[in-house]
Design an enzyme around this catalytic site. Structure first.
Site, PDB file in Angstrom:
ATOM      1  N   ASP A  75       0.815  -1.218   0.000  1.00 24.77           N
ATOM      2  CA  ASP A  75       0.000   0.000   0.000  1.00 24.77           C
ATOM      3  C   ASP A  75       0.851   1.271   0.000  1.00 24.77           C
ATOM      4  OD1 ASP A  75      -2.413   1.338   0.029  1.00 24.77           O
ATOM      5  OD2 ASP A  75      -3.249   0.177   1.693  1.00 24.77           O
TER       6      ASP A  75
ATOM      7  N   ASP B 298     -10.063   3.546  -3.645  1.00 25.37           N
ATOM      8  CA  ASP B 298     -10.733   2.310  -3.216  1.00 25.37           C
ATOM      9  C   ASP B 298     -12.137   2.165  -3.801  1.00 25.37           C
ATOM     10  OD1 ASP B 298      -8.473   2.040  -1.737  1.00 25.37           O
ATOM     11  OD2 ASP B 298      -9.480   1.904   0.207  1.00 25.37           O
TER      12      ASP B 298
HETATM   13  C1  GLA Z   1      -6.020   1.269   1.452  1.00 25.31           C
HETATM   14  C2  GLA Z   1      -6.146   0.261   0.313  1.00 25.31           C
HETATM   15  C3  GLA Z   1      -7.274  -0.716   0.639  1.00 25.31           C
HETATM   16  C4  GLA Z   1      -6.969  -1.420   1.962  1.00 25.31           C
HETATM   17  C5  GLA Z   1      -6.768  -0.398   3.073  1.00 25.31           C
HETATM   18  C6  GLA Z   1      -6.253  -1.041   4.346  1.00 25.31           C
HETATM   19  O1  GLA Z   1      -7.145   2.085   1.527  1.00 25.31           O
HETATM   20  O2  GLA Z   1      -6.384   0.900  -0.900  1.00 25.31           O
HETATM   21  O3  GLA Z   1      -7.438  -1.660  -0.391  1.00 25.31           O
HETATM   22  O4  GLA Z   1      -5.838  -2.233   1.812  1.00 25.31           O
HETATM   23  O5  GLA Z   1      -5.829   0.598   2.695  1.00 25.31           O
HETATM   24  O6  GLA Z   1      -6.026  -0.124   5.358  1.00 25.31           O
END
Ligand code: GLA
Length: 394
Positions: free
Chosen positions: A155, A210
């Site tokens: 990430d 997301d």
């Molecule tokens: C980010 C990523 C998500 C998830 C969260 C976890 O938002 O894009 O897919 O992994 O972090 O905290």
């Protein structure tokens, strides 16, 4: 004479086997994620509420539901499995939630014939505030390899002024140095256009923020799948075997949409040759959701070995036609209706890249029914927010 020849022969042999070894190393690297990775990840449904039991249950359900036989193989723990580092900098799993440790969990997942994935972050902290890998890349990669990790989602929170290409390249090299083949999932939300640099760094890269379990809503950091779908237009040529655009994990079955909408989400993700990472509760999965996730003819579109990402070939208001070229010369076609009422949608052969007089058979992939032979075009009534997905074979 033979004494003089021997060293030369040995030299040639040694040279050849070195060449073969180098070739093998490259081939092994290339084989990773030859088709878009398929699996399950804890985040979309369970967020930080992860535990050893949850992951074991997901692995068991992946087998008993038929997901594994349909092609899903990676079981991935997302954020919140890690709590701290020890005095030597080794990353530590939450001892309450993972009392047997990560190695034992990986062994369990492997014992089911599945593969095991984990999550970290390129910054100092993960998005949920757990320790990130910055400055510990090689140490973490070695640890993952020792645990038996097969997939790393990496990430982009708390990265400050880090350069994305440099940061992901560091972890890529650390994974290579670990000696274990580990699929590398770049989760940088498309900020630095990873499709332009990540082909030789990772196996998949997120193209957007997301996903949220809704049709087209917009939240602060996440949006519905339709918003994400529109952001994939223009990225088609960057995907291929071993390196995929990732429009984020599936929301199919998480409760925020209708079955028709989930079928559309899944159909379009398959057209995009997207990684298919289920994000629902596999243990409590209704039949109609399982039917979507395990439709073999739709999965074959996503997993087609040629690895061509599909594209939107026509848009007329709420009516769209998407097409994906498949290895056998046929086309997967999605007639998509974003509107509020049922509408007839047509696909033209020319939009599919076929001469208009070419006869072709059309098979409906959701109803699993041959619709007959057509020339020039085929049309079908498409429900509101729904799709008709077909395979057109000349
Ligand atoms: C980010 C990523 C998500 C998830 C969260 C976890 O938002 O894009 O897919 O992994 O972090 O905290």
């Amino acid at each position: 004479m033979s004494r003089n020849v021997k060293p030369a022969v040995w030299l040639v042999l040694a040279f050849c086997s070195a060449l073969i070894a180098v070739n093998r190393a490259y081939a092994a690297e290339e084989v990773l994620a030859r088709t878009p990775p398929m699996g399950w990840n804890s985040w979309n449904k369970f967020g930080c509420n992860v535990s050893e039991q949850l992951i074991k249950d997901a692995a068991d359900a992946m087998i008993s539901s038929g997901m594994h036989s349909a092609g899903y193989e990676y079981v991935v723990i997302d954020d919140c499995w890690q709590v701290a580092r020890d005095a030597n900098g080794n990353i530590l799993a939450d001892p309450q939630r993972f009392p047997s440790g990560i190695k034992a969990l990986a062994d369990y997942v492997h014992s089911k014939g599945l593969k095991f994935g984990i999550y970290s972050d390129s910054g100092t902290k993960t998005c949920a505030g757990r320790p990130g890998s910055r400055g510990y890349e090689y140490q973490d990669a070695r640890q993952y390899a020792a645990w038996g990790v097969d997939y790393l989602k990496y990430d982009w929170c708390s990265t400050d002024t880090e350069n994305a290409e440099a940061a992901y390249t560091t972890m890529h090299r650390a994974l290579l140095a670990s000696g274990r083949p580990i699929v590398f999932s770049i989760c940088e939300w498309g900020k630095s256009k990873p499709w332009l640099w990540a082909k030789d760094v990772g196996n998949l890269w997120r193209t957007t923020g997301d996903i949220y379990d809704c049709w087209d809503c917009k939240k602060e950091y996440s949006t519905g799948w339709l918003v994400i779908l529109d952001q994939q237009v223009g990225l088609e040529t960057y995907a291929g075997p071993g390196h995929w655009n990732d429009p984020d994990m599936l929301e199919v079955g998480n409760g925020g949409m209708t079955v028709t909408e989930y079928r559309s989400h899944f159909s379009l993700w398959s057209m995009l040759a997207a990684p298919l990472i289920a994000g629902n509760d596999l243990k409590n999965m209704p039949a109609e959701i399982k039917e979507i996730l395990t439709n073999k003819e739709v999965l074959a579109v996503d997993q087609d070995p040629m690895g061509m990402q599909g594209r939107r070939v026509r848009k007329n208001g709420d009516m769209e036609v998407w097409a994906k070229q498949l290895q056998d010369g046929s086309r997967a076609v999605v007639l998509f209706n974003r509107g509020a009422s049922e509408t007839e949608v047509s696909a033209n052969w020319e939009d599919l890249g076929y001469p208009s007089r070419l006869p072709a058979t059309v098979r409906d992939l959701w109803n699993k029914k041959d619709l007959g032979k057509f020339t020039g075009q085929f049309s079908a009534k498409v429900p509101s927010h729904g799709v008709v997905m077909a395979r057109v074979t000349p």
